[in-house]
Design a protein around this motif. Structure first.
Motif, PDB file in Angstrom:
ATOM      1  N   UNK A  36       0.820  -1.205   0.000  1.00 16.81           N
ATOM      2  CA  UNK A  36       0.000   0.000   0.000  1.00 16.81           C
ATOM      3  C   UNK A  36       0.858   1.262   0.000  1.00 16.81           C
ATOM      4  N   UNK A  37       1.914   1.283   0.819  1.00 18.23           N
ATOM      5  CA  UNK A  37       2.736   2.490   0.967  1.00 18.23           C
ATOM      6  C   UNK A  37       4.153   2.074   1.326  1.00 18.23           C
ATOM      7  N   UNK A  38       4.955   1.774   0.321  1.00 15.34           N
ATOM      8  CA  UNK A  38       6.291   1.228   0.564  1.00 15.34           C
ATOM      9  C   UNK A  38       7.305   2.359   0.733  1.00 15.34           C
ATOM     10  N   UNK A  39       7.220   3.034   1.882  1.00 14.75           N
ATOM     11  CA  UNK A  39       8.116   4.151   2.129  1.00 14.75           C
ATOM     12  C   UNK A  39       8.323   4.363   3.629  1.00 14.75           C
ATOM     13  N   UNK A  40       9.342   5.155   3.932  1.00 18.53           N
ATOM     14  CA  UNK A  40       9.679   5.430   5.321  1.00 18.53           C
ATOM     15  C   UNK A  40       8.619   6.317   5.966  1.00 18.53           C
ATOM     16  N   UNK A  41       8.780   6.507   7.264  1.00 20.16           N
ATOM     17  CA  UNK A  41       7.915   7.286   8.151  1.00 20.16           C
ATOM     18  C   UNK A  41       6.740   6.421   8.609  1.00 20.16           C
ATOM     19  N   UNK A  42       6.904   5.904   9.832  1.00 17.14           N
ATOM     20  CA  UNK A  42       5.979   4.910  10.355  1.00 17.14           C
ATOM     21  C   UNK A  42       4.550   5.419  10.458  1.00 17.14           C
ATOM     22  N   UNK A  43       4.373   6.663  10.918  1.00 15.86           N
ATOM     23  CA  UNK A  43       3.019   7.152  11.127  1.00 15.86           C
ATOM     24  C   UNK A  43       2.259   7.243   9.809  1.00 15.86           C
ATOM     25  N   UNK A  44       2.855   7.876   8.802  1.00 14.13           N
ATOM     26  CA  UNK A  44       2.188   8.028   7.520  1.00 14.13           C
ATOM     27  C   UNK A  44       1.933   6.674   6.862  1.00 14.13           C
ATOM     28  N   UNK A  45       2.918   5.771   6.973  1.00 13.43           N
ATOM     29  CA  UNK A  45       2.761   4.439   6.368  1.00 13.43           C
ATOM     30  C   UNK A  45       1.650   3.655   7.069  1.00 13.43           C
ATOM     31  N   UNK A  46       1.618   3.748   8.386  1.00 14.40           N
ATOM     32  CA  UNK A  46       0.579   3.045   9.145  1.00 14.40           C
ATOM     33  C   UNK A  46      -0.792   3.640   8.869  1.00 14.40           C
ATOM     34  N   UNK A  47      -0.881   4.964   8.862  1.00 11.61           N
ATOM     35  CA  UNK A  47      -2.149   5.628   8.615  1.00 11.61           C
ATOM     36  C   UNK A  47      -2.709   5.268   7.240  1.00 11.61           C
ATOM     37  N   UNK A  48      -1.848   5.231   6.227  1.00 14.83           N
ATOM     38  CA  UNK A  48      -2.290   4.915   4.874  1.00 14.83           C
ATOM     39  C   UNK A  48      -2.760   3.471   4.769  1.00 14.83           C
ATOM     40  N   UNK A  49      -2.007   2.550   5.368  1.00 19.77           N
ATOM     41  CA  UNK A  49      -2.363   1.131   5.289  1.00 19.77           C
ATOM     42  C   UNK A  49      -3.651   0.841   6.040  1.00 19.77           C
ATOM     43  N   UNK A  50      -3.816   1.454   7.190  1.00 20.95           N
ATOM     44  CA  UNK A  50      -5.040   1.272   7.969  1.00 20.95           C
ATOM     45  C   UNK A  50      -6.245   1.830   7.202  1.00 20.95           C
ATOM     46  N   UNK A  51      -6.091   3.005   6.581  1.00 20.80           N
ATOM     47  CA  UNK A  51      -7.182   3.583   5.807  1.00 20.80           C
ATOM     48  C   UNK A  51      -7.552   2.679   4.633  1.00 20.80           C
ATOM     49  N   UNK A  52      -6.545   2.073   4.008  1.00 20.76           N
ATOM     50  CA  UNK A  52      -6.825   1.140   2.913  1.00 20.76           C
ATOM     51  C   UNK A  52      -7.622  -0.061   3.409  1.00 20.76           C
TER      52      UNK A  52
END
Length: 724
Positions: A197-213
């Motif tokens: 879903x979001x293969x990039x650094x920064x845990x908060x943004x990556x987690x937020x994007x994956x959870x929203x998906x």
């Protein structure tokens, strides 16, 4: 029309669902607006498609492609109506969503409302695993532990799970193992992993994007399956394509895999339409202003190209305040959404001041004038009372609206304000226009532009109704209204390219990079994107356009500048070209460049796109002479005079190239109505768009024209502006 020549565009908005059919042989299009059915959006789609095809005598079997955009997933996030979602993450990182960036978007607000995490803490579970920043395995994952945690979530009623492990962007092995094990044990669960879903650094943004998906994935899966089935049942065998937030198309399976990419699909289509119609009229710098029944959108088209952003905020606590929403790492056409539409509800606040929105009557129950149960006054009710709308021809004559109902809805608030119903309606109109102009003014300025150098391009059912007034408030002198403006977003679907964006975090230093490794990394994500392009348009990836970019920064800085890069292949000789491109972008962004410093490549990006064959669209025009365009007069409220007057009404389809109109006037067509103010002049250009030149403001010190009552003509408008 020639067999198998139709493209069908479907755009579901908050109030209306727009249906457009384009004939690629005859170069004509026809359209229909249907009220959206929020509880089952596909019902409005199917009803609208049947109505349009029946009216035009078209055959379903002649459709060769279907393109769709929807606000369904955006609304699910905003209204928190997605699936019950759980999170499985690395031990010690359970509270990433809660901690966020420890940033207050309004520093001195003691009662600040921060975005609520989609997943409550009780549904955020941990497993013992650890990867290093380079992707090396420091603590191996036990898949059985992930299955056990998934079982706990399933027992709590969770239907969709997000898996986000530390440093999974560098190595997806643990996330893929966990997903495989969970799906084998619980095949009914939907699973999203951050490395897809979001293969990039920064845990908060990556987690937020994956959870929203994960939150919208069950909704997307069920909805797209049902829509595909219903369209097929009509006899349409054509493939269904989905519009992405980046302004490109993809196939249904890709949309179901990562539905978070669809979040801004409708507004993106509107921006594409803005760029297209601006280019046809020879205007490269336009502000694409689209106003529908629920929201208004504005996108900056600079040099004929919409701006693409790679981050987005959804479900903001404060609509215009950055940092107050859920951060999502998706590629999207950059635009601003404003809580202003035809359904925006007017009310008096605790001080008795008139406010408009952001609450909306939507399509259910809708504005009071619809007669569907709505009792509160809305912007559409005000437009009807002011004489801007024709009750008999509203929405192409598919529904009638009632002036008396609109007046009855406004009367209590008008009396409480000490105003006539007409003055109160003008107040609603003025305030919603100022709300939109103020938001647009800030959005344009924050991107380093002055609104006055742009033309304002009007689309949506409400764009032409309000656009000239909004332009005047922004200091814009030229306004462009294309044919079929009310369904322009749906038309934008038909001109969209197939486009896929891919990115990967690498964390390399440009001065010491392994050029072969960099080239291979770019080719890897390009191949991934091309595979999706081929699944969307088989065999066409070979001729696709490929744009490379990178998120670059000076070593030690906290954030990056996204920089377009030259095409590959890359080698040591490419160093200077990449460095120069970064320095130009850095200078444009910050105004100065540090004298020295290494450059870090944080993320690499590619955009792969294929331009559709339907590159020239024309809206169906009736063969009526320009002399027959006048359709009598209508009683319309003139805010500058504070009174009603009879103004000429023109039929849009009958206006020929070169025909000129002087304001005040009304130009109406099936999907929208253009209000031409006093002093403005409009002419039809070669592309059949109406180019409006607004009146210049009076020089300072010049006396204002007087109304019939002897008061300055603008006094009514100022009264309501101050009330806001």
């Amino acid at each position: 029309m020639t067999a198998a020549s139709y493209s069908l565009g479907i755009d579901i908005g908050g109030t209306f669902t727009d249906i457009v059919v384009y004939d690629s042989v005859g170069k004509t299009s026809v359209s229909h607006k249907e009220l959206t059915t929020p509880s089952a959006p596909y019902e409005g789609v199917i009803r609208g498609v049947k109505t349009l095809f029946g009216r035009e005598g078209m055959a379903f079997a002649d459709v060769h492609r279907v393109i769709h955009a929807t606000t369904l997933f955006t609304n699910a996030l905003i209204e928190r109506k997605g699936a019950l979602t759980g999170l499985i993450t690395t031990a010690g990182f359970r509270d990433t969503l809660e901690m966020a960036r420890e940033h207050k978007y309004e520093l001195f607000d003691l009662h600040i409302e921060l975005p609520r995490p989609i997943v409550p803490r009780s549904l955020r579970l941990e497993v013992d695993e650890r990867l290093g920043p380079d992707g090396s395995v420091e603590l191996a994952l036990d898949p059985a532990q992930a299955v056990a945690q998934a079982g706990r979530l399933a027992a709590a009623g969770v239907t969709s799970i997000a898996i986000v492990f530390l440093h999974a962007y560098a190595n997806p092995v643990h996330e893929e193992m966990a997903r495989a094990a969970i799906q084998a044990a619980y095949p009914e669960l939907f699973v999203s992993i951050s490395s897809e879903v979001s293969r990039q650094i920064r845990e908060y943004e990556r987690t937020s994007t994956t959870v929203a998906n994960a939150y919208v994935k069950p909704l997307a899966d069920g909805y797209l399956d049902r829509l595909t089935s219903e369209i097929g049942a009509l006899g349409i065998a054509a493939p269904l394509f989905m519009m992405l937030s980046n302004g490109g198309l993809t196939h249904v399976m890709e949309a179901k895999r990562v539905p978070i990419q669809l979040l801004e699909s409708g507004p993106a289509a509107g921006a594409l339409a803005g760029a297209f119609f601006g280019a046809r009229s020879g205007i490269g710098d336009v502000l694409a202003f689209d106003m529908g029944g629920t929201t208004a959108k504005l996108a900056v088209i600079d040099g004929g190209v919409p701006v693409i952003a790679h981050h987005f905020e959804a479900s903001r606590e404060k609509r215009l305040t950055e940092g107050s929403g859920l951060p999502l790492s998706i590629s999207t056409i950059e635009l601003i959404e404003i809580g202003a539409g035809g359904g925006s509800i007017a009310h008096l606040d605790a001080l008795g001041l008139l406010k408009v929105g952001p609450e909306s009557a939507s399509s259910t129950p809708g504005p009071a004038c619809y007669g569907r149960g709505g009792t509160q006054p809305t912007v559409t009710d005000a437009n009807l009372v002011l004489g801007f709308l024709d009750p008999a021809s509203f929405a192409g004559g598919t529904m009638t609206i009632d002036v008396a109902r609109a007046e009855d809805a406004m009367r209590p608030l008008a009396e409480a304000s000490g105003l006539s119903v007409a003055d109160f309606a003008w107040g609603i109109y003025s305030i919603v226009n100022e709300n939109m102009a103020a938001a647009a003014r800030v959005h344009v300025a924050e991107r380093g532009h002055h609104a006055g150098r742009f033309a304002l391009l009007l689309t949506g059912g409400g764009g032409p109704l309000h656009g000239c007034e909004v332009a005047a408030r922004l200091g814009i002198e030229r306004v462009l209204c294309p044919p079929g403006a009310g369904v322009a977003s749906a038309l934008g679907l038909l001109m969209a390219p197939a486009r896929i964006d891919r990115m990967l975090s690498v964390g390399w230093t440009l001065e010491r990079v392994d050029w072969d490794a960099l080239e291979q990394a770019y080719r890897g994500i390009e191949q991934d994107a091309c595979a999706v392009i081929d699944a969307t348009l088989p065999g066409q990836s070979g001729g696709a356009a490929r744009q490379r970019a990178a998120d670059l920064r000076f070593a030690g800085q906290g954030f990056e500048v996204i920089t377009d890069l030259p095409a590959g292949p890359y080698g040591a000789a490419t160093y200077q070209a990449i460095r120069d491109a970064f320095l130009r972008s850095y200078l444009q962004t910050f105004g100065q460049v540090p004298p020295a410093g290494d450059i870090e490549i944080v993320n690499i990006r590619v955009a792969v796109s294929v331009t559709p064959q339907e590159s020239e669209l024309n809206v169906k025009m009736a063969s009526i002479s320009g002399a027959q365009a006048a359709r009598g007069t209508r009683r319309m409220y003139l805010g500058g005079r504070g009174q009603y007057a009879e103004v000429p009404v023109y039929e849009r389809e009958a206006l020929g190239v070169g025909q000129a109109i002087a304001g005040p006037a009304i130009v109406q067509e099936a999907s929208s109505t253009l209000i031409l103010p006093e002093g403005a002049r409009a002419s039809v250009d070669a592309s059949l768009s109406l180019l409006v030149q607004l009146a210049q403001p009076a020089p300072a010190g010049k006396s204002e024209p007087q109304s019939a009552a002897g008061a300055p003509a603008a006094s009514h408008e100022r009264q309501h502006e101050h009330a806001d």
